[in-house]
Design a protein around this motif. Structure first.
Motif, PDB file in Angstrom:
ATOM      1  N   VAL A  40      48.632 -23.142 -10.196  1.00 32.74           N
ATOM      2  CA  VAL A  40      49.351 -21.865 -10.324  1.00 32.74           C
ATOM      3  C   VAL A  40      50.850 -22.138 -10.424  1.00 32.74           C
ATOM      4  CG1 VAL A  40      47.710 -20.279  -9.281  1.00 32.74           C
ATOM      5  CG2 VAL A  40      49.164 -21.661  -7.814  1.00 32.74           C
ATOM      6  N   GLU A  41      51.268 -22.534 -11.623  1.00 34.72           N
ATOM      7  CA  GLU A  41      52.648 -23.008 -11.807  1.00 34.72           C
ATOM      8  C   GLU A  41      53.714 -22.013 -11.346  1.00 34.72           C
ATOM      9  OE1 GLU A  41      53.284 -24.593 -15.789  1.00 34.72           O
ATOM     10  OE2 GLU A  41      51.177 -25.188 -15.752  1.00 34.72           O
ATOM     11  N   SER A  42      53.476 -20.720 -11.609  1.00 32.25           N
ATOM     12  CA  SER A  42      54.526 -19.737 -11.327  1.00 32.25           C
ATOM     13  C   SER A  42      54.795 -19.603  -9.829  1.00 32.25           C
ATOM     14  CB  SER A  42      54.140 -18.383 -11.910  1.00 32.25           C
ATOM     15  OG  SER A  42      52.927 -17.960 -11.322  1.00 32.25           O
ATOM     16  N   GLU A  43      53.877 -20.094  -8.982  1.00 29.30           N
ATOM     17  CA  GLU A  43      54.065 -19.945  -7.535  1.00 29.30           C
ATOM     18  C   GLU A  43      54.405 -21.267  -6.855  1.00 29.30           C
ATOM     19  OE1 GLU A  43      50.623 -18.129  -5.823  1.00 29.30           O
ATOM     20  OE2 GLU A  43      50.641 -16.438  -7.206  1.00 29.30           O
ATOM     21  N   LEU A  44      54.694 -22.315  -7.661  1.00 26.00           N
ATOM     22  CA  LEU A  44      54.829 -23.641  -7.049  1.00 26.00           C
ATOM     23  C   LEU A  44      56.206 -24.268  -7.207  1.00 26.00           C
ATOM     24  CD1 LEU A  44      51.434 -25.304  -8.020  1.00 26.00           C
ATOM     25  CD2 LEU A  44      52.112 -24.436  -5.786  1.00 26.00           C
ATOM     26  N   LEU A  45      56.590 -25.028  -6.181  1.00 22.98           N
ATOM     27  CA  LEU A  45      57.811 -25.841  -6.201  1.00 22.98           C
ATOM     28  C   LEU A  45      57.429 -27.272  -5.896  1.00 22.98           C
ATOM     29  CD1 LEU A  45      59.983 -23.771  -3.713  1.00 22.98           C
ATOM     30  CD2 LEU A  45      59.962 -23.538  -6.200  1.00 22.98           C
ATOM     31  N   ARG A  46      58.271 -28.205  -6.327  1.00 26.52           N
ATOM     32  CA  ARG A  46      58.044 -29.593  -5.973  1.00 26.52           C
ATOM     33  C   ARG A  46      59.354 -30.142  -5.410  1.00 26.52           C
ATOM     34  NH1 ARG A  46      57.698 -34.960  -8.936  1.00 26.52           N
ATOM     35  NH2 ARG A  46      59.434 -34.146 -10.157  1.00 26.52           N
TER      36      ARG A  46
ATOM     37  N   ALA B  65      55.059 -40.032  -1.386  1.00 27.52           N
ATOM     38  CA  ALA B  65      54.668 -38.635  -1.187  1.00 27.52           C
ATOM     39  C   ALA B  65      55.783 -37.678  -1.561  1.00 27.52           C
ATOM     40  CB  ALA B  65      54.260 -38.417   0.263  1.00 27.52           C
ATOM     41  N   GLN B  66      55.424 -36.553  -2.098  1.00 29.40           N
ATOM     42  CA  GLN B  66      56.357 -35.482  -2.407  1.00 29.40           C
ATOM     43  C   GLN B  66      55.703 -34.193  -1.929  1.00 29.40           C
ATOM     44  OE1 GLN B  66      56.344 -35.326  -6.854  1.00 29.40           O
ATOM     45  NE2 GLN B  66      55.363 -37.300  -6.626  1.00 29.40           N
ATOM     46  N   TYR B  67      56.516 -33.158  -1.753  1.00 25.15           N
ATOM     47  CA  TYR B  67      55.966 -31.927  -1.201  1.00 25.15           C
ATOM     48  C   TYR B  67      55.765 -30.885  -2.283  1.00 25.15           C
ATOM     49  CZ  TYR B  67      57.622 -34.251   2.985  1.00 25.15           C
ATOM     50  OH  TYR B  67      57.839 -35.173   3.961  1.00 25.15           O
ATOM     51  N   VAL B  68      54.594 -30.221  -2.224  1.00 24.65           N
ATOM     52  CA  VAL B  68      54.328 -29.106  -3.107  1.00 24.65           C
ATOM     53  C   VAL B  68      54.313 -27.846  -2.251  1.00 24.65           C
ATOM     54  CG1 VAL B  68      52.788 -28.162  -4.839  1.00 24.65           C
ATOM     55  CG2 VAL B  68      52.880 -30.618  -4.488  1.00 24.65           C
TER      56      VAL B  68
ATOM     57  N   GLY C 206      56.263 -13.600  -3.443  1.00 24.44           N
ATOM     58  CA  GLY C 206      57.111 -12.474  -3.056  1.00 24.44           C
ATOM     59  C   GLY C 206      58.609 -12.739  -3.062  1.00 24.44           C
ATOM     60  N   ARG C 207      59.033 -13.965  -3.377  1.00 24.20           N
ATOM     61  CA  ARG C 207      60.474 -14.227  -3.469  1.00 24.20           C
ATOM     62  C   ARG C 207      60.734 -15.015  -4.741  1.00 24.20           C
ATOM     63  NH1 ARG C 207      62.841 -17.392   1.341  1.00 24.20           N
ATOM     64  NH2 ARG C 207      64.830 -16.559   0.611  1.00 24.20           N
ATOM     65  N   SER C 208      61.998 -15.142  -5.099  1.00 24.03           N
ATOM     66  CA  SER C 208      62.294 -15.906  -6.307  1.00 24.03           C
ATOM     67  C   SER C 208      62.206 -17.395  -6.006  1.00 24.03           C
ATOM     68  CB  SER C 208      63.703 -15.566  -6.806  1.00 24.03           C
ATOM     69  OG  SER C 208      64.661 -16.237  -6.019  1.00 24.03           O
ATOM     70  N   ALA C 209      61.872 -18.171  -7.022  1.00 22.15           N
ATOM     71  CA  ALA C 209      61.738 -19.617  -6.858  1.00 22.15           C
ATOM     72  C   ALA C 209      63.045 -20.214  -6.338  1.00 22.15           C
ATOM     73  CB  ALA C 209      61.346 -20.250  -8.179  1.00 22.15           C
ATOM     74  N   GLU C 210      64.188 -19.735  -6.885  1.00 23.53           N
ATOM     75  CA  GLU C 210      65.486 -20.306  -6.492  1.00 23.53           C
ATOM     76  C   GLU C 210      65.728 -20.091  -4.992  1.00 23.53           C
ATOM     77  OE1 GLU C 210      65.353 -17.995  -9.172  1.00 23.53           O
ATOM     78  OE2 GLU C 210      64.964 -19.755 -10.415  1.00 23.53           O
ATOM     79  N   ALA C 211      65.430 -18.881  -4.523  1.00 19.61           N
ATOM     80  CA  ALA C 211      65.687 -18.563  -3.119  1.00 19.61           C
ATOM     81  C   ALA C 211      64.833 -19.442  -2.207  1.00 19.61           C
ATOM     82  CB  ALA C 211      65.402 -17.087  -2.859  1.00 19.61           C
TER      83      ALA C 211
ATOM     84  N   SER D 199      64.851 -34.756  -5.959  1.00 17.56           N
ATOM     85  CA  SER D 199      64.720 -33.677  -6.932  1.00 17.56           C
ATOM     86  C   SER D 199      64.033 -32.517  -6.264  1.00 17.56           C
ATOM     87  CB  SER D 199      63.928 -34.128  -8.152  1.00 17.56           C
ATOM     88  OG  SER D 199      62.586 -34.341  -7.802  1.00 17.56           O
ATOM     89  N   ALA D 200      64.370 -31.324  -6.686  1.00 15.52           N
ATOM     90  CA  ALA D 200      63.755 -30.120  -6.158  1.00 15.52           C
ATOM     91  C   ALA D 200      63.731 -29.116  -7.282  1.00 15.52           C
ATOM     92  CB  ALA D 200      64.577 -29.580  -4.987  1.00 15.52           C
ATOM     93  N   GLU D 201      62.546 -28.779  -7.739  1.00 19.52           N
ATOM     94  CA  GLU D 201      62.483 -27.814  -8.847  1.00 19.52           C
ATOM     95  C   GLU D 201      61.175 -27.052  -8.835  1.00 19.52           C
ATOM     96  OE1 GLU D 201      62.805 -31.441 -11.319  1.00 19.52           O
ATOM     97  OE2 GLU D 201      61.865 -31.570  -9.383  1.00 19.52           O
ATOM     98  N   SER D 202      61.168 -25.947  -9.582  1.00 19.74           N
ATOM     99  CA  SER D 202      59.954 -25.155  -9.695  1.00 19.74           C
ATOM    100  C   SER D 202      59.062 -25.791 -10.758  1.00 19.74           C
ATOM    101  CB  SER D 202      60.307 -23.726 -10.084  1.00 19.74           C
ATOM    102  OG  SER D 202      60.798 -23.710 -11.405  1.00 19.74           O
ATOM    103  N   PHE D 203      57.798 -25.450 -10.743  1.00 23.59           N
ATOM    104  CA  PHE D 203      56.894 -26.026 -11.742  1.00 23.59           C
ATOM    105  C   PHE D 203      57.238 -25.626 -13.173  1.00 23.59           C
ATOM    106  CE2 PHE D 203      53.167 -28.584 -10.348  1.00 23.59           C
ATOM    107  CZ  PHE D 203      53.697 -28.929  -9.124  1.00 23.59           C
ATOM    108  N   PRO D 204      57.677 -24.364 -13.399  1.00 18.55           N
ATOM    109  CA  PRO D 204      58.116 -24.061 -14.769  1.00 18.55           C
ATOM    110  C   PRO D 204      59.240 -24.993 -15.227  1.00 18.55           C
ATOM    111  CG  PRO D 204      57.752 -22.039 -13.566  1.00 18.55           C
ATOM    112  CD  PRO D 204      57.577 -23.148 -12.570  1.00 18.55           C
ATOM    113  N   GLN D 205      60.132 -25.380 -14.302  1.00 19.22           N
ATOM    114  CA  GLN D 205      61.202 -26.326 -14.674  1.00 19.22           C
ATOM    115  C   GLN D 205      60.637 -27.700 -14.994  1.00 19.22           C
ATOM    116  OE1 GLN D 205      63.470 -25.603 -11.074  1.00 19.22           O
ATOM    117  NE2 GLN D 205      65.237 -24.946 -12.268  1.00 19.22           N
TER     118      GLN D 205
END
Lengths: 435, 401
Positions: B52-58, B226-229, B234-239, B259-265
């Motif tokens: 679910v890319e739109s809800e994920l950060l790495r 290891a990296q964190y997913v 309910g909030r914006s990816a940036e926030a 690095s810290a980014e959203s999956f769309p990035q």
């Protein structure tokens, strides 16, 4: 005479501006596109060490087990620790070194400084002599220090500036991750392009910021980067894997005294492979390779497929532009058949008519070249904006500039040949009559 | 309208007609192949990752402390991330889709058998299936007692009871037409039992779409790298990203965020090369169309001018303006047809060459009529201005000269 043709050409070009602009634009766009892609190809396939690339060689053997053997297949890209160390010990070249890439965090001494992540290279003593690495301060380490697994490090100029403010840091110490290293040298600007000695960490990667002895890095289990592939039973701890004869992860380079010495070195490699097979370690038929630096870049196809594809598309486009220009020039020259008839009737030879029209074509090429170079500059600026690792290299040098102008004039002369020939065949009397 | 006179006239200006036909042929060959590459790249860029890319950060970060403390640190980090507002799930894993490095193994269905297919290994240290939002289509998620420590992978005694979750694509490749649940495969000498099948989960990096979805998930804690997913709602990816980074720094002040980014990035960066290539080819196609059209305009104008008197005579003899217009259009149609006919062969030749050197698939036949229709339209549009000018040649011209 040429000056006269020149004036005639100029007048003729001015008389029909729309058609002239069309031709110039066609040639210009074609040249711009192909010179942009050619420049990218050119910088990507450059020779990183022109002064000794014909003496640097990359030996390979095939240590894998018989299980997945396919006759005729290439040996693996990298060496195992066992083979690399055997070749290093034999020392059959003038210089030789084993190496791998890695990464580390520089931990600052002062609490207010930020930690920095850097690329490192784990290698052996001869690395600096092998690749003529220029030193700013101090020197590399010795083979004895390799053996003793000393915690010594050679820094890049930029890291030295960052950590030590550019002062001579030889004798100082620096913390990489969990461990402290003594600085023994600082190298000057050095960035071979492509990053030929280790293509697994990216063919256009920056050169590393810290160089330290390979054995030390294995002992300390420092993070490594690049490919590692193992065969047989992989059930080993990372350290066991690194010093094993079944995991291939090391690059090996050798410098020979002369290009001709490769025959002897290859025979040595064959003997080595044979001995390993007889000892029961290698299971496959002998499969050795010895590529020179430039051959190795070819084998590993460092120029990305996309860049090659773009080059061919641009070249095809240039051909269409040339064909297009032939058509337009034909229309333009033949439209003036009356004028040609008059000139011929007044005594102009076919040769002079032919030359006059070629001159006109060459002028279109020259103006087209100006447009083409401008477009290529814009194209390369666009390439540099791309987040690709070779972006910084996409610049027009004098060679490519000359090539752009030459290619443009050649293309337009080529395009002008057929129309000029048709024009000079116009019979004088006939044309006079029909007008 | 009769074709014969058009052909007769064409024969008198062979060179120019051949040139246009040749240009059309080249353009046809290039455009068909360029479109084909563009479509293939666009398809690649739209690949379904299965998560679910739109809800994920790495978030990848490095701590500077001793390696021995890492497992404890990861636990603290995960706990801190879970507290961030909007976060619903967190997991640590050594690789993610659209990340660039990957860990691959070849798998066999028999002990000591030849590897049937290559698959990538995701090491789930807990809660990965739920965090990524994978769809289990058969079986179940891992049980807490099934997780083993990474170091145990190297110890024989700990590896007799291996379990894994695999993708549907991999299951179909290993056991075509059968249910994979409960079956065993061999990444090495020890068997691994399939306890779950997920609909889809692509490799971190892939070249071809064909082998993109061949993945295995193992329950392995504390794998290196290891990296964190983080899954949020309910909030914006940036926030969430900002708060997550702050939370990690609070746990360990001397931390280095790699690095810290959203999956769309992540996806955006992964496909950058493809996007550049698609845009570039689109640019070339447009430029080619323009150049070809201008070429046709130029040459047709020349013909019209050359034949002004002839046109005048025909008009005087009763030809309508429409007839003159149709004459030039038919002429152009014939030339373009000849060009397209040759161009189709050329397109196939170019494609064959690309297949050989750049591992491109075969050009579908549907591209050829599409290219042909496009070039016909282009030709008709390009010839219109000169043909209109020809149409307006007055019949009185015949009486002059």
């Amino acid at each position: 005479m040429l000056a006269y043709y020149f004036r005639l050409a100029l007048r003729s070009l001015r008389r029909n501006p729309a058609l002239t602009v069309l031709m110039v634009v066609a040639i210009g766009i074609g040249i711009g596109a192909s010179v942009t892609t050619m420049t990218v190809m050119h910088v990507l396939s450059g020779d990183p060490m022109p002064e000794k690339s014909d003496r640097l060689f990359y030996p390979r053997v095939d240590p894998e087990d018989a299980m997945f053997y396919e006759p005729g297949a290439e040996p693996p890209h990298q060496l195992t620790y066992v083979d690399a160390m055997n070749l290093l010990r034999d020392g059959r070249g003038r210089h030789q070194a084993v190496m791998s890439g890695g990464g580390s965090v520089v931990v600052p001494e002062a609490p207010d400084q930020e930690p920095v992540l850097i690329e490192t290279r784990y290698t052996t003593a001869d690395f600096f002599a092998l690749f003529d690495v220029p030193f700013l301060h101090g020197a590399g380490w010795t083979a004895e220090q390799d053996e003793a697994r000393d915690q010594v490090v050679v820094l890049s100029r930029s890291l030295n500036e960052r950590v030590f403010g550019g002062a001579n840091s030889v004798g100082e110490s620096i913390r990489l991750g969990d461990h402290r290293f003594r600085v023994i040298g600082v190298i000057d600007q050095w960035r071979p392009n492509p990053h030929f000695y280790d293509l697994t960490t990216g063919p256009y990667a920056d050169s590393e910021d810290a160089f330290l002895p390979l054995e030390t890095s294995i002992d300390l289990q420092m993070a490594r980067s690049g490919d590692m592939s193992c065969f047989g039973d992989e059930r080993q701890s990372p350290e066991q894997q690194q010093r094993s004869g079944v995991c291939m992860w090391l690059q090996y380079w050798v410098e020979l005294d002369a290009p001709e010495d490769r025959v002897a070195y290859r025979q040595y490699l064959e003997r080595y492979s044979q001995a390993q097979r007889e000892a029961g370690r290698f299971e496959r038929p002998d499969n050795v390779r010895l590529h020179s630096l430039t051959e190795w870049l070819e084998v590993r196809e460092v120029v990305p497929d996309d860049v090659r594809l773009q080059f061919w598309v641009a070249l095809g486009f240039l051909v269409v532009c040339i064909v297009n220009t032939i058509g337009l020039m034909l229309a333009k020259f033949l439209r003036r058949s009356g004028e040609i008839g008059v000139r011929r009737a007044l005594g102009a030879t076919r040769r002079s008519v032919f030359l006059q029209y070629l001159m006109e074509a060459a002028m279109i090429g020259l103006v087209g070249a100006v447009l083409g170079v401008l477009l290529a500059l814009a194209g390369l600026a666009a390439v540099r904006l791309q987040p690709v690792d070779y972006a910084a290299f996409a610049r027009l040098d004098l060679n490519m500039l000359a090539l752009a102008v030459g290619l443009s004039v050649l293309a337009s002369l080529l395009a002008g040949l057929l129309p000029a020939w048709q024009a000079c065949r116009i019979a004088p009397a006939l044309q006079l009559k029909s007008e | 309208m009769d074709i014969a006179p058009v052909l007769k006239a064409l024969r008198q200006q062979k060179t120019a007609a051949l040139l246009i036909a040749f240009e059309i042929a080249l353009a046809c060959a290039i455009i068909c192949n360029a479109l084909f590459v563009m479509v293939a790249r666009t398809e690649r860029m739209q690949v379904d990752s299965g998560v679910v890319e739109s809800e994920l950060l790495r978030i990848r970060s490095a701590t500077l402390d001793d390696q021995a403390e890492r497992p404890a640190r990861v636990g603290e980090d995960l706990a801190a991330l879970r507290e961030v507002a909007g976060v619903v799930d967190v997991a640590a894993v050594q690789q993610v889709p659209f990340g660039n490095s990957s860990w691959n193994t070849s798998l066999a269905t028999e002990r000591d058998g030849r590897g049937i297919t290559s698959s990538t290994n995701y090491f789930d240290s807990g809660n990965l299936v739920k965090t990524l939002g994978l769809t289990l289509i058969a079986g179940r998620d891992f049980l807490p007692e099934e997780y083993i420590e990474f170091e145990a992978l190297y110890r024989e005694e700990a590896r007799t009871n291996g379990v894994a979750i695999i993708t549907q694509t991999l299951a179909e490749r290993l056991w075509p037409g059968e249910s994979a649940l409960g079956k065993q495969f061999y990444p090495d000498a020890d068997p691994v039992r399939v306890i779950g099948v997920v609909d889809r989960l692509i490799r971190p990096s892939f070249r071809n779409l064909d082998n993109a979805d061949s993945s295995t998930i193992y329950p392995v804690r504390h794998a290196p790298g290891a990296q964190y997913v983080v899954r949020f709602r309910g909030r914006s990816a940036e926030a969430v990203l900002q708060d997550a980074e702050a939370a990690l720094r609070a746990v360990h002040p001397g931390r280095l965020t790699l690095s810290a980014e959203s999956f769309p990035q992540l996806r955006e960066r992964f496909f950058r090369g493809d996007r550049v290539m698609t845009l570039l080819l689109a640019g070339v196609v447009v430029a080619l169309l323009i150049v070809t059209a201008l070429g046709i305009v130029g040459l047709a104008s020349f013909w019209v001018q050359r034949r002004r008197r002839q046109i005048g005579v025909r008009r005087a003899l009763g030809a309508t303006r429409g007839a003159i217009l149709r004459y030039f259009q038919l002429e152009n149609f014939l030339i373009v047809t000849a060009g397209v006919a040759v161009g189709m062969f050329a397109a196939y030749a170019v494609n064959a060459w690309l297949m050989l050197h750049y591992a491109l698939p075969r050009l579908p036949l549907s591209y050829l009529p599409a290219g042909a229709i496009g070039l016909w339209l282009l030709g008709q549009v390009a010839v219109l201005p000169p043909a209109l000018r020809a149409m307006r040649v007055p019949p009185a011209l015949a009486t002059r000269a």
